[in-house]
Design a protein around this motif. Structure first.
Motif, PDB file in Angstrom:
ATOM      1  N   TYR A  71       1.488 -28.692  24.578  1.00 52.74           N
ATOM      2  CA  TYR A  71       1.030 -29.968  25.135  1.00 52.74           C
ATOM      3  C   TYR A  71      -0.487 -29.976  25.326  1.00 52.74           C
ATOM      4  O   TYR A  71      -1.156 -31.006  25.115  1.00 52.74           O
ATOM      5  CB  TYR A  71       1.715 -30.247  26.468  1.00 52.74           C
ATOM      6  CG  TYR A  71       3.104 -30.803  26.333  1.00 52.74           C
ATOM      7  CD1 TYR A  71       3.325 -32.067  25.763  1.00 52.74           C
ATOM      8  CD2 TYR A  71       4.211 -30.086  26.770  1.00 52.74           C
ATOM      9  CE1 TYR A  71       4.602 -32.578  25.642  1.00 52.74           C
ATOM     10  CE2 TYR A  71       5.496 -30.602  26.640  1.00 52.74           C
ATOM     11  CZ  TYR A  71       5.688 -31.844  26.074  1.00 52.74           C
ATOM     12  OH  TYR A  71       6.956 -32.363  25.944  1.00 52.74           O
ATOM     13  N   THR A 116       3.293 -33.729  18.976  1.00 54.77           N
ATOM     14  CA  THR A 116       3.171 -32.801  20.100  1.00 54.77           C
ATOM     15  C   THR A 116       4.477 -32.716  20.875  1.00 54.77           C
ATOM     16  O   THR A 116       4.950 -31.613  21.222  1.00 54.77           O
ATOM     17  CB  THR A 116       2.029 -33.241  21.034  1.00 54.77           C
ATOM     18  OG1 THR A 116       0.800 -33.265  20.314  1.00 54.77           O
ATOM     19  CG2 THR A 116       1.910 -32.288  22.207  1.00 54.77           C
ATOM     20  N   VAL A 162      -6.109 -35.237  20.916  1.00 54.03           N
ATOM     21  CA  VAL A 162      -6.217 -36.669  21.225  1.00 54.03           C
ATOM     22  C   VAL A 162      -7.583 -36.993  21.813  1.00 54.03           C
ATOM     23  O   VAL A 162      -8.233 -37.978  21.436  1.00 54.03           O
ATOM     24  CB  VAL A 162      -5.088 -37.084  22.190  1.00 54.03           C
ATOM     25  CG1 VAL A 162      -5.325 -38.491  22.732  1.00 54.03           C
ATOM     26  CG2 VAL A 162      -3.738 -37.029  21.487  1.00 54.03           C
ATOM     27  N   GLY A 200      -2.184 -30.575  21.954  1.00 58.65           N
ATOM     28  CA  GLY A 200      -2.066 -31.993  21.610  1.00 58.65           C
ATOM     29  C   GLY A 200      -3.035 -32.854  22.398  1.00 58.65           C
ATOM     30  O   GLY A 200      -3.647 -33.787  21.854  1.00 58.65           O
ATOM     31  N   LEU A 201      -3.201 -32.549  23.692  1.00 60.43           N
ATOM     32  CA  LEU A 201      -4.131 -33.315  24.527  1.00 60.43           C
ATOM     33  C   LEU A 201      -5.571 -33.150  24.046  1.00 60.43           C
ATOM     34  O   LEU A 201      -6.339 -34.126  23.994  1.00 60.43           O
ATOM     35  CB  LEU A 201      -3.993 -32.860  25.983  1.00 60.43           C
ATOM     36  CG  LEU A 201      -4.887 -33.564  27.008  1.00 60.43           C
ATOM     37  CD1 LEU A 201      -4.555 -35.055  27.079  1.00 60.43           C
ATOM     38  CD2 LEU A 201      -4.735 -32.922  28.381  1.00 60.43           C
ATOM     39  N   ILE A 207       0.592 -37.568  19.262  1.00 58.89           N
ATOM     40  CA  ILE A 207       1.421 -37.570  20.481  1.00 58.89           C
ATOM     41  C   ILE A 207       2.881 -37.284  20.139  1.00 58.89           C
ATOM     42  O   ILE A 207       3.544 -36.452  20.781  1.00 58.89           O
ATOM     43  CB  ILE A 207       1.281 -38.914  21.217  1.00 58.89           C
ATOM     44  CG1 ILE A 207      -0.146 -39.070  21.769  1.00 58.89           C
ATOM     45  CG2 ILE A 207       2.294 -39.019  22.346  1.00 58.89           C
ATOM     46  CD1 ILE A 207      -0.430 -40.422  22.380  1.00 58.89           C
TER      47      ILE A 207
END
Length: 314
Positions: free
Chosen positions: A71, A30, A78, A74-75, A27
């Motif tokens: 973003y 990112t 995760v 990164g999502l 997070i």
């Protein structure tokens, strides 16, 4: 037996802690990566703009799209790191048809703005830096994002318009293709004043102003413009109490027009005062009925009077 279970519990705890740390690290990285990409692209656009005077509109949309991709990556990382979310995402993919319909209905406005933003970047009815009139406001296009367009108004407000809205608006673009603008100043003179003298004064004051373009300056933009139309004074109306004149002149950019018109209007007023050209204003002649009645009595020998009055507009 208890030592084995304790070690297993400790191992799972350390594994979960490692996942939490990894997720938090992803997070943070990112967010940092998105900010770095954004700043790098801003610097790159500025450098290219200095060297080649590139159009910033497409690069602005590309910058916002690149940040969104960072973003999104990164999502995805995760989600893939959390077993529960990973299984949940697979279940969503299994029902992608229904989920797509639900998401499409829920995000209809957002998707419409994104599609309109891409359309604005491709067809470019206006660009970043253009001066426009939109939704009864005048300003400069400051930025075009995936969702909205930002217009900085003449009084330094920020007008934020969704792309789907501005895409359907009628827009006056003062900067596209040719930045020159033909502006006008209206002046009224009395019927007793000399029109030729007033016209000569107006032409002289306009030609003296630094922001009014000469024929040679305008010819570089539009060779077809007649020389007599560079600065021109026309009688537009024979009004109730004034002969209305309108003077046209050219400015190199819309941002100079309003102030230039105000300064020329002031200099014309001072020259009119100095050379005896009258700028009229409405006035009224008041005739009292009792005075009229007195005159009637003197003529007819009557003693009646009336306290009322009559107002005649001239």
């Amino acid at each position: 037996m208890s030592s084995i279970s304790l070690s297993g519990w400790a191992g799972s705890l350390s594994l979960d802690f490692a996942k939490v740390v990894f997720i938090l690290l992803v997070i943070v990285l990112t967010i940092v990566a998105a900010k770095i990409v954004d700043k790098l692209m801003v610097v790159q656009v500025r450098m290219m703009n200095r060297r080649m005077n590139v159009d910033q509109t497409s690069y602005s949309l590309l910058r916002h799209s690149s940040v969104a991709v960072v973003y999104l990556i990164g999502l995805v990382i995760v989600i893939s790191s959390i077993p529960f979310l990973e299984k949940f995402s697979l279940a969503l993919l299994a029902g992608a048809g229904f989920a797509g319909i639900v998401v499409g209905l829920a995000a209809q406005s957002t998707l419409g703005n994104i599609i309109s933003g891409i359309s604005l970047a491709v067809f470019r009815p206006f660009r970043v830096g253009d001066r426009v009139n939109v939704m009864n406001e005048y300003g400069k296009v400051a930025d075009i994002t995936l969702r909205h367009t930002i217009v900085r108004t003449w009084d330094n407000r920020r007008l934020i318009i969704p792309n789907s809205v501005i895409g359907n608006e009628a827009i006056i673009n003062w900067s596209i293709e040719d930045p020159t603008v033909r502006w006008f100043v209206d002046v009224g003179i009395s019927y007793d004043s000399d029109i030729d003298l007033a016209r000569r004064i107006m032409l002289e004051e306009a030609r003296k102003h630094l922001n009014v373009m000469t024929y040679m300056e305008l010819k570089r933009y539009d060779p077809a413009v007649p020389k007599e139309e560079i600065v021109q004074v026309l009688v537009t109306e024979l009004g109730d109490y004034a002969v209305n004149l309108r003077m046209y002149f050219w400015c190199a950019d819309r941002k100079f027009c309003y102030l230039t018109g105000c300064e020329i209007r002031e200099s014309i007023k001072k020259r009119f005062d100095a050379e005896g050209v009258e700028i009229p204003f409405p006035y009224r002649t008041i005739v009292y009925k009792n005075d009229m009645a007195s005159n009637t009595r003197l003529e007819n020998g009557s003693c009646d009077s009336s306290p009322s009055q009559v107002i005649q507009d001239n």
